[in-house]
Motif scaffolding. Sequence first.
Motif, PDB file in Angstrom:
ATOM      1  N   TRP A  31      49.894  50.246  56.289  1.00  0.00           N
ATOM      2  CA  TRP A  31      50.434  48.999  56.828  1.00  0.00           C
ATOM      3  C   TRP A  31      49.427  47.890  56.588  1.00  0.00           C
ATOM      4  O   TRP A  31      48.224  48.123  56.554  1.00  0.00           O
ATOM      5  CB  TRP A  31      50.721  49.141  58.326  1.00  0.00           C
ATOM      6  CG  TRP A  31      51.745  50.194  58.646  1.00  0.00           C
ATOM      7  CD1 TRP A  31      51.506  51.457  59.112  1.00  0.00           C
ATOM      8  CD2 TRP A  31      53.161  50.090  58.499  1.00  0.00           C
ATOM      9  NE1 TRP A  31      52.679  52.135  59.268  1.00  0.00           N
ATOM     10  CE2 TRP A  31      53.723  51.319  58.903  1.00  0.00           C
ATOM     11  CE3 TRP A  31      54.014  49.067  58.074  1.00  0.00           C
ATOM     12  CZ2 TRP A  31      55.106  51.557  58.893  1.00  0.00           C
ATOM     13  CZ3 TRP A  31      55.374  49.307  58.062  1.00  0.00           C
ATOM     14  CH2 TRP A  31      55.904  50.529  58.464  1.00  0.00           C
ATOM     15  N   GLN A  51      50.630  43.780  60.266  1.00  0.00           N
ATOM     16  CA  GLN A  51      51.448  44.857  60.817  1.00  0.00           C
ATOM     17  C   GLN A  51      50.616  45.789  61.694  1.00  0.00           C
ATOM     18  O   GLN A  51      51.078  46.241  62.742  1.00  0.00           O
ATOM     19  CB  GLN A  51      52.093  45.654  59.686  1.00  0.00           C
ATOM     20  CG  GLN A  51      53.167  44.883  58.955  1.00  0.00           C
ATOM     21  CD  GLN A  51      53.615  45.590  57.692  1.00  0.00           C
ATOM     22  OE1 GLN A  51      52.794  46.003  56.873  1.00  0.00           O
ATOM     23  NE2 GLN A  51      54.922  45.720  57.523  1.00  0.00           N
ATOM     24  N   LYS A  92      57.905  45.686  73.257  1.00  0.00           N
ATOM     25  CA  LYS A  92      58.594  46.084  72.025  1.00  0.00           C
ATOM     26  C   LYS A  92      58.050  47.418  71.538  1.00  0.00           C
ATOM     27  O   LYS A  92      57.015  47.900  71.993  1.00  0.00           O
ATOM     28  CB  LYS A  92      58.388  45.034  70.929  1.00  0.00           C
ATOM     29  CG  LYS A  92      58.851  43.645  71.285  1.00  0.00           C
ATOM     30  CD  LYS A  92      60.350  43.580  71.408  1.00  0.00           C
ATOM     31  CE  LYS A  92      60.816  42.155  71.709  1.00  0.00           C
ATOM     32  NZ  LYS A  92      62.227  42.100  71.999  1.00  0.00           N
ATOM     33  N   GLU A  96      60.188  47.996  65.943  1.00  0.00           N
ATOM     34  CA  GLU A  96      60.816  46.677  66.015  1.00  0.00           C
ATOM     35  C   GLU A  96      59.941  45.597  65.393  1.00  0.00           C
ATOM     36  O   GLU A  96      60.453  44.621  64.845  1.00  0.00           O
ATOM     37  CB  GLU A  96      61.078  46.288  67.476  1.00  0.00           C
ATOM     38  CG  GLU A  96      62.147  47.102  68.161  1.00  0.00           C
ATOM     39  CD  GLU A  96      62.241  46.778  69.633  1.00  0.00           C
ATOM     40  OE1 GLU A  96      63.315  46.267  70.039  1.00  0.00           O
ATOM     41  OE2 GLU A  96      61.275  47.023  70.379  1.00  0.00           O
ATOM     42  N   ILE A  97      58.637  45.780  65.464  1.00  0.00           N
ATOM     43  CA  ILE A  97      57.698  44.737  65.049  1.00  0.00           C
ATOM     44  C   ILE A  97      57.199  44.895  63.616  1.00  0.00           C
ATOM     45  O   ILE A  97      57.051  43.902  62.898  1.00  0.00           O
ATOM     46  CB  ILE A  97      56.516  44.681  66.038  1.00  0.00           C
ATOM     47  CG1 ILE A  97      57.006  44.064  67.345  1.00  0.00           C
ATOM     48  CG2 ILE A  97      55.345  43.907  65.478  1.00  0.00           C
ATOM     49  CD1 ILE A  97      55.958  43.741  68.353  1.00  0.00           C
ATOM     50  N   PRO A 142      58.381  45.716  60.647  1.00  0.00           N
ATOM     51  CA  PRO A 142      59.072  45.075  59.518  1.00  0.00           C
ATOM     52  C   PRO A 142      58.976  43.552  59.508  1.00  0.00           C
ATOM     53  O   PRO A 142      59.105  42.932  58.452  1.00  0.00           O
ATOM     54  CB  PRO A 142      60.538  45.502  59.699  1.00  0.00           C
ATOM     55  CG  PRO A 142      60.514  46.680  60.597  1.00  0.00           C
ATOM     56  CD  PRO A 142      59.309  46.504  61.469  1.00  0.00           C
ATOM     57  N   LEU A 143      58.740  42.943  60.667  1.00  0.00           N
ATOM     58  CA  LEU A 143      58.712  41.481  60.759  1.00  0.00           C
ATOM     59  C   LEU A 143      57.510  40.861  60.059  1.00  0.00           C
ATOM     60  O   LEU A 143      57.520  39.673  59.752  1.00  0.00           O
ATOM     61  CB  LEU A 143      58.699  41.047  62.230  1.00  0.00           C
ATOM     62  CG  LEU A 143      59.878  41.505  63.079  1.00  0.00           C
ATOM     63  CD1 LEU A 143      59.668  41.104  64.535  1.00  0.00           C
ATOM     64  CD2 LEU A 143      61.183  40.954  62.538  1.00  0.00           C
ATOM     65  N   LEU A 144      56.479  41.657  59.798  1.00  0.00           N
ATOM     66  CA  LEU A 144      55.229  41.111  59.283  1.00  0.00           C
ATOM     67  C   LEU A 144      54.879  41.594  57.878  1.00  0.00           C
ATOM     68  O   LEU A 144      53.747  41.446  57.435  1.00  0.00           O
ATOM     69  CB  LEU A 144      54.091  41.451  60.255  1.00  0.00           C
ATOM     70  CG  LEU A 144      54.194  40.664  61.554  1.00  0.00           C
ATOM     71  CD1 LEU A 144      53.465  41.363  62.673  1.00  0.00           C
ATOM     72  CD2 LEU A 144      53.674  39.264  61.349  1.00  0.00           C
ATOM     73  N   SER A 168      47.560  36.619  62.081  1.00  0.00           N
ATOM     74  CA  SER A 168      49.015  36.467  62.036  1.00  0.00           C
ATOM     75  C   SER A 168      49.711  37.500  62.915  1.00  0.00           C
ATOM     76  O   SER A 168      50.648  37.169  63.651  1.00  0.00           O
ATOM     77  CB  SER A 168      49.523  36.600  60.598  1.00  0.00           C
ATOM     78  OG  SER A 168      49.014  35.575  59.786  1.00  0.00           O
ATOM     79  N   LEU A 219      52.062  36.756  66.385  1.00  0.00           N
ATOM     80  CA  LEU A 219      53.411  37.266  66.670  1.00  0.00           C
ATOM     81  C   LEU A 219      53.450  37.895  68.054  1.00  0.00           C
ATOM     82  O   LEU A 219      54.370  37.638  68.838  1.00  0.00           O
ATOM     83  CB  LEU A 219      53.857  38.285  65.623  1.00  0.00           C
ATOM     84  CG  LEU A 219      55.201  38.943  65.957  1.00  0.00           C
ATOM     85  CD1 LEU A 219      56.345  37.966  65.797  1.00  0.00           C
ATOM     86  CD2 LEU A 219      55.418  40.178  65.133  1.00  0.00           C
ATOM     87  N   SER A 277      53.431  35.253  70.658  1.00  0.00           N
ATOM     88  CA  SER A 277      54.727  34.563  70.696  1.00  0.00           C
ATOM     89  C   SER A 277      55.759  35.361  71.476  1.00  0.00           C
ATOM     90  O   SER A 277      56.631  34.779  72.132  1.00  0.00           O
ATOM     91  CB  SER A 277      55.232  34.305  69.280  1.00  0.00           C
ATOM     92  OG  SER A 277      54.374  33.430  68.601  1.00  0.00           O
ATOM     93  N   LEU A 278      55.661  36.667  71.403  1.00  0.00           N
ATOM     94  CA  LEU A 278      56.578  37.520  72.155  1.00  0.00           C
ATOM     95  C   LEU A 278      56.175  37.635  73.625  1.00  0.00           C
ATOM     96  O   LEU A 278      57.021  37.731  74.503  1.00  0.00           O
ATOM     97  CB  LEU A 278      56.648  38.910  71.517  1.00  0.00           C
ATOM     98  CG  LEU A 278      57.294  38.963  70.142  1.00  0.00           C
ATOM     99  CD1 LEU A 278      57.035  40.312  69.473  1.00  0.00           C
ATOM    100  CD2 LEU A 278      58.787  38.686  70.233  1.00  0.00           C
TER     101      LEU A 278
END
Length: 149
Positions: A15, A19, A31, A35-36, A38-40, A59, A63, A66-67
Amino acid sequence: MDRCALAYQYHQEGWNCAQSVAGACADLAGKTPEEILPLLGGFGGGFGGSHEEACGAISGGVLVLSLCFPFAQSADQGAKRELYRITKEFRSRFFEVFGFSRCGDLLRARPGVTEKTPAARRLGIEKHCDNMIVTAVELLEKLVEEERG
């Protein structure tokens, strides 16, 4: 749970930096890693491997922040200001440890494991990006704990 060790494991599995940080801290935001992660996908290597933008470890942390502290309604400018304040604090703490926040600058400077990176020292980290990853997790955990009181 040792989130720093988990982030290190994620990175060893392939990863990217973003990620690895976010996946290891997914629970802080309620989460799952599934769930997380793939977003990064495009955020590693200073955005898509360019090594010229923000460090992926930062980064991933943004994320998670932000959550944890969502700005979810456009009219809620107070939430926006609060999230920006917390995000800036995270980046500032990372910068205090490493002296840079851009991937390429970090790669050129190659800051090593020091007394400012206790998780990396504890885990016996030697590789550059692994140091950034586990330290970002450590900083993120502390910041979320402080903000939640």
